[in-house]
Motif scaffolding. Structure first.
Motif, PDB file in Angstrom:
ATOM      1  N   GLU A  52      14.146  -4.028 -40.508  1.00  0.00           N
ATOM      2  CA  GLU A  52      14.861  -5.285 -40.326  1.00  0.00           C
ATOM      3  C   GLU A  52      13.938  -6.494 -40.315  1.00  0.00           C
ATOM      4  N   THR A  53      12.611  -6.272 -40.183  1.00  0.00           N
ATOM      5  CA  THR A  53      11.685  -7.406 -40.115  1.00  0.00           C
ATOM      6  C   THR A  53      11.104  -7.786 -41.469  1.00  0.00           C
ATOM      7  N   PRO A 114       4.485 -18.183 -44.267  1.00  0.00           N
ATOM      8  CA  PRO A 114       3.932 -17.395 -43.153  1.00  0.00           C
ATOM      9  C   PRO A 114       2.685 -18.019 -42.536  1.00  0.00           C
ATOM     10  N   SER A 115       1.881 -18.727 -43.350  1.00  0.00           N
ATOM     11  CA  SER A 115       0.664 -19.335 -42.802  1.00  0.00           C
ATOM     12  C   SER A 115       0.993 -20.399 -41.761  1.00  0.00           C
ATOM     13  N   GLN A 116       2.086 -21.132 -41.966  1.00  0.00           N
ATOM     14  CA  GLN A 116       2.497 -22.134 -40.985  1.00  0.00           C
ATOM     15  C   GLN A 116       2.958 -21.467 -39.693  1.00  0.00           C
ATOM     16  N   ALA A 117       3.631 -20.325 -39.814  1.00  0.00           N
ATOM     17  CA  ALA A 117       4.054 -19.591 -38.623  1.00  0.00           C
ATOM     18  C   ALA A 117       2.851 -19.083 -37.833  1.00  0.00           C
ATOM     19  N   GLU A 118       1.845 -18.577 -38.524  1.00  0.00           N
ATOM     20  CA  GLU A 118       0.637 -18.102 -37.845  1.00  0.00           C
ATOM     21  C   GLU A 118      -0.079 -19.248 -37.150  1.00  0.00           C
ATOM     22  N   ASN A 138       5.341 -15.832 -30.576  1.00  0.00           N
ATOM     23  CA  ASN A 138       4.971 -14.657 -31.361  1.00  0.00           C
ATOM     24  C   ASN A 138       5.648 -14.724 -32.716  1.00  0.00           C
ATOM     25  N   VAL A 139       5.008 -14.099 -33.703  1.00  0.00           N
ATOM     26  CA  VAL A 139       5.647 -13.931 -35.004  1.00  0.00           C
ATOM     27  C   VAL A 139       6.740 -12.875 -34.867  1.00  0.00           C
ATOM     28  N   PHE A 140       7.855 -13.056 -35.525  1.00  0.00           N
ATOM     29  CA  PHE A 140       8.996 -12.154 -35.396  1.00  0.00           C
ATOM     30  C   PHE A 140       8.618 -10.717 -35.753  1.00  0.00           C
ATOM     31  N   THR A 141       7.746 -10.532 -36.715  1.00  0.00           N
ATOM     32  CA  THR A 141       7.371  -9.176 -37.151  1.00  0.00           C
ATOM     33  C   THR A 141       6.533  -8.438 -36.121  1.00  0.00           C
ATOM     34  N   ASP A 142       6.024  -9.131 -35.109  1.00  0.00           N
ATOM     35  CA  ASP A 142       5.219  -8.453 -34.091  1.00  0.00           C
ATOM     36  C   ASP A 142       6.064  -7.614 -33.146  1.00  0.00           C
ATOM     37  N   PHE A 143       7.382  -7.824 -33.133  1.00  0.00           N
ATOM     38  CA  PHE A 143       8.208  -7.085 -32.186  1.00  0.00           C
ATOM     39  C   PHE A 143       8.254  -5.595 -32.506  1.00  0.00           C
TER      40      PHE A 143
END
Length: 695
Positions: A52-53, A114-118, A138-143
């Protein structure tokens, strides 16, 4: 018919039809337990399983935001959007809400890339929004990573102990010799740095590093580290062999600042591919970035000022002073100190007090203010009129603050307020704040002549001013600020060519330097006697050692094409060492931390100093004797080597005598001059002078 091996044979029945053998069952037997997991069996395929990520790398989750009612949600959304839009363009924001319409304390922010999110995670993790809310980003994919945390905790494996470098070995030298470094341009881009110990009778070279730095070097305030500049950033070195302790990647670094307690280092360099300038504050021990700022490329070299205890760091801009607590690097009380018209500020070297000055405005005078931190309470204000500029000068001990004020001298013609104003020129005065006295009284010293230099005595009550101009030279005036008394002039030295003032770090002695001609006068300010005058032609660098016993002057490649050199003088102006070094650049003494002795112990030592004189004299005499003995032994060894070499050459000369006779028709030319019959006398006359006399 033929069939393959292991191939199942299907027989033919009597009636001509094929018989089918019973089908084998692949079901697990009763009581079978499967011990192979799907991950072991299909690990390659499971890695490709969609989740889902996927495609959510540019989405972040911001937790611990305030839970507010619908009436306050718009304000909250504006604050969050303004905050996180600094990291990039926001595509979408979603705030989950409960059945009553209240926010749940977290939100989702989608960026364009993604770079802006990081970058948002890096900048705003643990960001203090207010006194009760600290953001967790946190980045959403870290969950997915957090879901796979094992239930049972496994203690980490103990790591083998690695002894650290002794950073304070230079303080354990038995004779308390000071160290200094010499930067030399050896023809390549990174320069060579030599590390010396100022031992007696001659300095001792401790270490030499080729290609050490691409610009210059800088000691930390307590002498623990030395900084070297590189294209990728800067590195700090230390220890007995000057090993690399840590590195700080900041390409294009042009300037470095240390905090007074050496807990932090500030690098000023480029902001990357986007251009501009960037300032980064690093933790020295861990090498981690604590905070970064985008800076104006036209701003002063050093933007940040540190408190004496490293608790606060401050910068100035947009009509305010921004004070950060170094524990979290958040703004003190989450807001800046608004000061419209502020032009400059400086921390006290010994107290958490900021001095700042505000420019003069219409019908509002300029003022100098002392503000106590962290209370932000103004403890003293001084109004000033007709001000063009101010310079703040703290005494090193924090006992006094000197404010140099440049003022317009003007007069008015007629009775109108803003008309017929005639400017008569500039005059100068110094406002002296007595910081250790009740209510902080202020004295004023007025000087009509242009000011060349101003300098406080680091340990003491005096300050010196170079003023005046003209062919006859400048004047150097010494003032004294005693407790409970007004500032008074104690000495005026006229017709001096000095351009700079260099006080001894221990006070009492000063060097009046002309950094254009390379002339240095050594003055004892106890009775203002000139102990000596030194000449180092063209030298522009003058630096005291941390103990106040020696002075180094230098003429470098920056100023002259040849005759590069550095001299070392005693505090009385006696030349001790002259070093001619090609492509010499700079010399820097290694600082020392403050003494651990109390004031009472220091007074006791000074009181009983005569008891220690015999010990020091005996040690000096032994050192000189040892040096003389070593010198004599060295000379004797050199003489012995020379005599041995000479004897070999004489023997070779004698062995070739027969060959010389054969070549010269058996004439012994070795003794030719000894035979008087073979000498011919010839008289040569030459004209010495010719004169013509008219009669």
């Amino acid at each position: 018919m033929a069939r393959k091996r292991n191939e199942e044979y299907i027989g033919e029945s009597d009636d001509g039809e094929f018989e089918e053998e019973p089908v084998e069952s692949f079901e697990d037997p009763e009581g079978f337990v499967d011990t192979i997991s799907d991950e072991d069996l299909l690990s390659d395929l499971l890695k490709k399983k969609p989740c889902e990520t996927d495609g959510m790398e540019n989405v972040i989750v911001v937790d611990e935001i305030p839970k507010v009612e619908p009436a306050r949600q718009e304000k909250l959304e504006n604050v969050i959007k303004k905050l996180f839009s600094t990291c990039g363009e926001i595509a979408n924001v979603f705030y989950p809400k409960d059945e009553n319409g209240y926010t749940k304390g977290y939100c989702f922010i989608e960026y364009k890339s993604p770079s802006q999110a990081e970058e948002a995670v890096k900048v705003y993790s643990n960001y203090r929004l207010d006194k009760t809310h600290t953001l967790l980003v946190n980045v959403f994919t870290d969950f997915q990573k957090y879901e796979n945390i094992p239930v049972e905790w496994t203690p980490p494996t103990p790591q083998p102990y690695k002894p650290t470098v002794d950073l304070y070995s230079f303080l354990t030298e038995p004779d308390a010799y000071d160290q200094y470094c010499v930067v030399v341009d050896n023809g390549t881009s990174p320069s060579q740095v030599q590390f010396w110990e100022n031992s007696l009778p001659d300095p001792t070279e401790l270490h030499r590093k080729d290609k050490f730095t691409e610009q210059t070097v800088k000691w930390s305030p307590l002498g623990t580290y030395i900084v070297a500049y590189h294209k990728q950033g800067v590195a700090i070195w230390g220890g007995p062999q000057f090993q690399r302790i840590n590195k700080f990647p900041h390409p294009g670094t042009t300037h470095v600042d240390f905090s007074p307690k050496e807990n932090f280092i500030v690098t000023y360099g480029s902001a990357g591919a986007g251009g501009g300038s960037k300032v980064i504050i690093w933790d020295i021990r861990t090498g981690l970035e604590k905070r970064s700022f985008v800076a104006d490329p036209h701003a002063p070299t050093s933007l940040f000022r540190w408190s004496h205890d490293d608790k606060y760091v401050a910068s100035m801009g947009d009509g305010a002073i921004h004070i950060y607590e170094t524990e979290t690097f958040y703004l003190l009380e989450k807001k800046s100190v608004k000061i419209p018209g502020i032009r400059g500020f400086a921390w006290s070297p010994t107290d958490n007090i900021i001095a700042y000055w505000v420019a003069e405005q219409t019908d509002v005078p300029a003022k100098v203010t002392l503000m106590e931190i962290p209370k932000k309470r103004e403890i003293r204000t001084k109004n000033l009129f007709n001000v063009a500029d101010c310079k703040l000068h703290w005494q090193k001990s924090g006992d006094y603050l000197g404010v140099k004020v440049d003022r317009f001298s003007k007069s008015k013609k007629g009775g109108q307020k803003d008309q017929d104003v005639k400017f008569l020129g500039m005059f100068y005065n110094f406002e002296i704040f007595h910081m250790r006295e009740k209510d902080i009284p202020v004295d004023s010293v007025e000087i009509k002549e242009p000011i060349g230099a101003f300098s406080w005595e680091p340990v003491g009550d005096k300050f010196a001013i170079i003023h005046g101009e003209g062919a006859g030279g400048c004047n150097v005036s010494f003032y004294e600020a005693k407790k409970g008394q007004k500032v008074s002039l104690v000495k005026k030295m006229e017709r001096k060519s000095a351009t700079h003032l260099f006080w001894s770090p221990r006070g009492g002695f000063i060097v009046l330097a002309n950094c254009t001609q390379g002339v240095f006068e050594f003055v004892d300010t106890q009775d203002f006697t000139i102990m000596n005058t030194g000449d180092h032609h063209g030298a522009f660098q003058c630096e005291w050692d941390p103990t106040g016993r020696y002075v180094a002057t230098g003429l470098s490649l920056y100023k002259a094409k040849d005759d590069h050199s550095y001299y070392i003088w005693s505090f009385q102006g006696r030349l001790l060492r002259r070093v001619n070094l090609k492509n010499f650049l700079q010399l820097f003494w290694r600082p020392r931390p403050p003494t651990l002795l109390s004031e009472a112990q220091q007074k006791e030592i000074k009181k009983n100093l005569k008891k220690y004189y015999p010990q020091f004299e005996a040690k000096d005499r032994l050192r000189q004797t040892r040096a003389s003995k070593e010198l004599l032994e060295k000379r004797a060894k050199l003489r012995e080597e020379f005599m041995e070499w000479r004897q070999k050459r004489v023997q070779d000369y004698e062995n070739l005598r027969l060959k010389r006779l054969e070549l010269r028709n058996r004439i012994d030319t070795d003794t030719l001059e000894a035979d008087k019959d073979n000498l011919e006398e010839e008289i040569v006359e030459c004209l010495v002078k010719e004169e013509t006399t008219l009669i």
